[in-house]
Design a protein around this motif. Sequence first.
Motif, PDB file in Angstrom:
ATOM      1  N   ARG A   1      -1.817 -19.050   7.868  1.00 51.78           N
ATOM      2  CA  ARG A   1      -0.599 -18.750   8.769  1.00 51.78           C
ATOM      3  C   ARG A   1      -0.242 -19.942   9.561  1.00 51.78           C
ATOM      4  O   ARG A   1       1.042 -19.915   9.810  1.00 51.78           O
TER       5      ARG A   1
ATOM      6  N   SER B   1      -1.639 -19.094  20.654  1.00 54.84           N
ATOM      7  CA  SER B   1      -2.552 -19.412  19.454  1.00 54.84           C
ATOM      8  C   SER B   1      -2.769 -17.871  19.028  1.00 54.84           C
ATOM      9  O   SER B   1      -2.519 -16.788  19.757  1.00 54.84           O
ATOM     10  N   GLY B   2      -3.497 -18.084  17.735  1.00 55.10           N
ATOM     11  CA  GLY B   2      -3.711 -16.774  17.115  1.00 55.10           C
ATOM     12  C   GLY B   2      -3.066 -16.516  15.913  1.00 55.10           C
ATOM     13  O   GLY B   2      -1.956 -17.019  15.621  1.00 55.10           O
ATOM     14  N   GLN B   3      -3.510 -15.537  14.880  1.00 57.99           N
ATOM     15  CA  GLN B   3      -2.926 -15.396  13.914  1.00 57.99           C
ATOM     16  C   GLN B   3      -1.605 -14.448  13.976  1.00 57.99           C
ATOM     17  O   GLN B   3      -0.721 -14.252  13.276  1.00 57.99           O
ATOM     18  N   GLU B   4      -1.275 -13.845  15.323  1.00 59.43           N
ATOM     19  CA  GLU B   4      -0.284 -13.172  15.426  1.00 59.43           C
ATOM     20  C   GLU B   4       1.008 -13.829  15.914  1.00 59.43           C
ATOM     21  O   GLU B   4       2.086 -13.284  16.193  1.00 59.43           O
ATOM     22  N   ILE B   5       0.926 -15.392  16.203  1.00 59.91           N
ATOM     23  CA  ILE B   5       2.136 -16.058  16.610  1.00 59.91           C
ATOM     24  C   ILE B   5       3.178 -15.606  15.525  1.00 59.91           C
ATOM     25  O   ILE B   5       3.116 -15.811  14.302  1.00 59.91           O
ATOM     26  N   ALA B   6       4.310 -15.416  16.180  1.00 64.37           N
ATOM     27  CA  ALA B   6       5.453 -15.280  15.571  1.00 64.37           C
ATOM     28  C   ALA B   6       6.535 -16.500  15.797  1.00 64.37           C
ATOM     29  O   ALA B   6       6.504 -17.035  17.094  1.00 64.37           O
TER      30      ALA B   6
ATOM     31  N   ASP C   1       8.029 -15.841  19.009  1.00 67.95           N
ATOM     32  CA  ASP C   1       7.208 -16.413  20.185  1.00 67.95           C
ATOM     33  C   ASP C   1       7.445 -17.744  20.608  1.00 67.95           C
ATOM     34  O   ASP C   1       7.417 -18.024  21.656  1.00 67.95           O
TER      35      ASP C   1
END
Length: 106
Positions: A31, A88-93, A96
């Motif tokens: 990611r 933070s985290g895998q969902e960051i786009a 964002d």
Amino acid sequence: MIEVTKDNFDAEVLNAQGIVMVDWWGPKCERCLELMPHVEELAGKYRDKIKFCSVDTSGNRRLAIGQKVLGLPAILFYQNGQKIDEISGQEIAPEDIEAKLQQYSK
């Protein structure tokens, strides 16, 4: 973007005036690698208002732990040496990240 390590983190981030965005990433973080071109594009767009740095955590684990970076990817924002925000985290786009940059570039 300025490559930052444990040797120059204080000078480039903690002693910097104004807003600094630090992209914490690792070579095994897929990611992180997907986000990197977007982050570099945003760095070009906002470079007049915000300083951009990146840290490869694979060679700077203690620095990452010291800054409480516990998962990747992580984007931290500092103002005059103090951490003021984090995403933070895998969902960051990319959207964002840009929303935070717009917030801090005013």
